[in-house]
Design an enzyme around this catalytic site. Structure first.
Site, PDB file in Angstrom:
ATOM      1  N   GLY A   1      -2.973  -2.082  -6.600  1.00  0.00           N
ATOM      2  CA  GLY A   1      -1.851  -2.980  -6.411  1.00  0.00           C
ATOM      3  C   GLY A   1      -1.989  -4.257  -7.217  1.00  0.00           C
TER       4      GLY A   1
ATOM      5  N   ASP B   1     -13.535   1.555  -4.125  1.00  0.00           N
ATOM      6  CA  ASP B   1     -13.552   1.290  -2.691  1.00  0.00           C
ATOM      7  C   ASP B   1     -14.780   1.945  -2.063  1.00  0.00           C
ATOM      8  OD1 ASP B   1     -11.116   0.186  -3.268  1.00  0.00           O
ATOM      9  OD2 ASP B   1      -9.928   1.682  -2.213  1.00  0.00           O
TER      10      ASP B   1
ATOM     11  N   TYR C   1       0.703  -4.437   3.151  1.00  0.00           N
ATOM     12  CA  TYR C   1       1.829  -4.938   2.372  1.00  0.00           C
ATOM     13  C   TYR C   1       2.881  -5.716   3.151  1.00  0.00           C
ATOM     14  CZ  TYR C   1      -0.176  -1.701  -0.971  1.00  0.00           C
ATOM     15  OH  TYR C   1      -1.044  -1.054  -1.798  1.00  0.00           O
TER      16      TYR C   1
ATOM     17  N   SER D   1      -2.040   3.876  -1.139  1.00  0.00           N
ATOM     18  CA  SER D   1      -1.463   2.826  -0.296  1.00  0.00           C
ATOM     19  C   SER D   1      -1.478   3.175   1.191  1.00  0.00           C
ATOM     20  CB  SER D   1      -0.031   2.486  -0.746  1.00  0.00           C
ATOM     21  OG  SER D   1      -0.050   1.947  -2.042  1.00  0.00           O
TER      22      SER D   1
ATOM     23  N   GLU E   1     -13.286   5.893  -2.788  1.00  0.00           N
ATOM     24  CA  GLU E   1     -12.409   6.378  -3.855  1.00  0.00           C
ATOM     25  C   GLU E   1     -12.336   5.350  -4.976  1.00  0.00           C
ATOM     26  OE1 GLU E   1      -8.736   7.105  -1.851  1.00  0.00           O
ATOM     27  OE2 GLU E   1      -8.051   5.043  -2.041  1.00  0.00           O
TER      28      GLU E   1
ATOM     29  N   GLU F   1       5.398   5.363  -2.924  1.00  0.00           N
ATOM     30  CA  GLU F   1       4.904   4.012  -3.161  1.00  0.00           C
ATOM     31  C   GLU F   1       5.865   3.189  -4.025  1.00  0.00           C
ATOM     32  OE1 GLU F   1       0.462   3.806  -3.660  1.00  0.00           O
ATOM     33  OE2 GLU F   1       0.689   5.974  -3.770  1.00  0.00           O
TER      34      GLU F   1
ATOM     35  N   ASN G   1      -9.342   3.737  -7.563  1.00  0.00           N
ATOM     36  CA  ASN G   1      -7.901   3.654  -7.807  1.00  0.00           C
ATOM     37  C   ASN G   1      -7.665   3.195  -9.236  1.00  0.00           C
ATOM     38  OD1 ASN G   1      -6.524   3.847  -4.930  1.00  0.00           O
ATOM     39  ND2 ASN G   1      -8.400   2.661  -4.714  1.00  0.00           N
TER      40      ASN G   1
ATOM     41  N   ARG H   1     -10.020   0.018  -9.346  1.00  0.00           N
ATOM     42  CA  ARG H   1     -10.611  -0.629  -8.178  1.00  0.00           C
ATOM     43  C   ARG H   1     -11.430   0.408  -7.420  1.00  0.00           C
ATOM     44  NH1 ARG H   1      -6.579  -1.381  -4.308  1.00  0.00           N
ATOM     45  NH2 ARG H   1      -7.551   0.309  -3.134  1.00  0.00           N
TER      46      ARG H   1
END
Length: 318
Positions: free
Chosen positions: A283, A263, A222, A152, A277, A17, A279, A261
């Site tokens: 990002g 999800d 991305y 990612s 999950e 990443e 994070n 974050r």
């Protein structure tokens, strides 16, 4: 004139990443209020070599926008702990648990947070048998094959046959020593930002990822110019509130601090929510759904950075 706080923004690193991290770092460096902070970019190369030795006389606080292994798994956090330098984000344990999809689900299940059916196995277990179906027979097609410790959407495959499963597992094992296989469900993908300390964290408004072709891969996240999220998500208030509550429960389950974050998968027909999950260093690019969720909640990007840096100092007692 008050002396500006020196903020070392760590980026790059040896994980897959690396490029995502550089994008995040550019956004952070550009948005740090220059009247308050003196940005100090520290770009670690793909071999893990540092351009400078990180010391207290170089920076007052570290903002590690390092995604994936080395940066998001507790390794850099442990290094910063030994240096005694305040840093943004989750600590060693929360980072390690949040990076490992198996350990993370165990933490969720211990707190009665719903997750989708799944199995996991090591590369040794996979290659020690010819009966690969036996490893996943508790699940139905489609399945999602993922490296246990990667982010990612790197190394992930959606599979609908044994041939695809074998290819997906080999791809995942090229990034990690273990694989998790999750039951696919027909659901909307939701996100929610968490911001705050151990006991005073807040949850943002939920957002919804716009998922083309069954899942949002690395290129869509991305590289594509297409919109990737609707923020706030259009949801019944009951569901939105449950998303926020589960996000905070998941944050506490891993011992989160600073930011994360969360999800989710939302089965609209049944009303069920599944925790996908959490994070611990999402990002921070200009398209970041984490920052956009907080923007929709009344916290601008510069204010978000300021709050995260204040939290770093608060944890260290500085």
């Amino acid at each position: 004139m008050t002396q500006r706080v020196r903020v070392a923004v760590l980026a790059g690193g040896p994980s897959a990443e690396h490029e995502v991290s550089l994008q995040s770092a550019r956004a952070v460096l550009d948005a740090l209020p220059k009247d308050l902070y003196e940005p100090v970019p520290v770009i670690i190369d793909r071999q893990g070599r540092w351009p400078v030795e990180l010391r207290g006389d170089l920076a007052d606080v570290v903002f590690p926008v390092l995604h994936g292994p080395f940066g998001e798994d507790g390794v850099i956090q442990g290094h910063l702990e030994t240096l005694g330098i305040p840093y943004v984000g989750c600590g060693v344990l929360a980072s390690a648990v949040g990076m490992d999809k198996v350990a993370m689900r165990r933490a969720f299940l211990a707190e009665d947070i719903p997750v989708t059916p799944h199995v996991w196995f090591t590369g040794h277990e996979w290659r020690s048998t010819t009966d690969h179906w036996a490893l996943v027979k508790s699940l139905d097609w489609p399945m999602y094959v993922k490296p246990v410790s990667m982010g990612s959407s790197i190394g992930i495959s959606r599979v609908t046959s044994m041939e695809e499963l074998r290819a997906g597992v080999e791809l995942a094992l090229s990034y990690d020593r273990a694989v998790i296989v999750e039951q696919g469900v027909s659901a909307r993908e939701l996100i929610c930002g968490v911001l705050g300390g151990y006991d005073d964290a807040e949850a943002s408004v939920p957002g919804e990822l716009i998922v083309p072709d069954d899942w949002l891969d690395y290129e869509a996240k991305y590289l594509s110019p297409a919109e990737i999220a609707t923020i706030p998500a259009v949801l019944p208030e009951r569901v939105a509130e449950e998303v926020r509550e589960l996000s905070l429960r998941a944050y506490r389950a891993i011992g989160g601090y600073g930011l994360a974050r969360a999800d989710f998968l939302y089965e609209q027909d049944t009303g069920r929510l599944y925790m996908l999950e959490i994070n611990t260093m999402p990002g921070f690019t200009s398209r970041s759904v984490y920052a956009r969720a907080w923007g929709a909640s009344g916290v601008s990007y510069p204010d978000l950075l300021r709050r995260l840096i204040d939290l770093a100092f608060a944890r260290s007692g500085a």
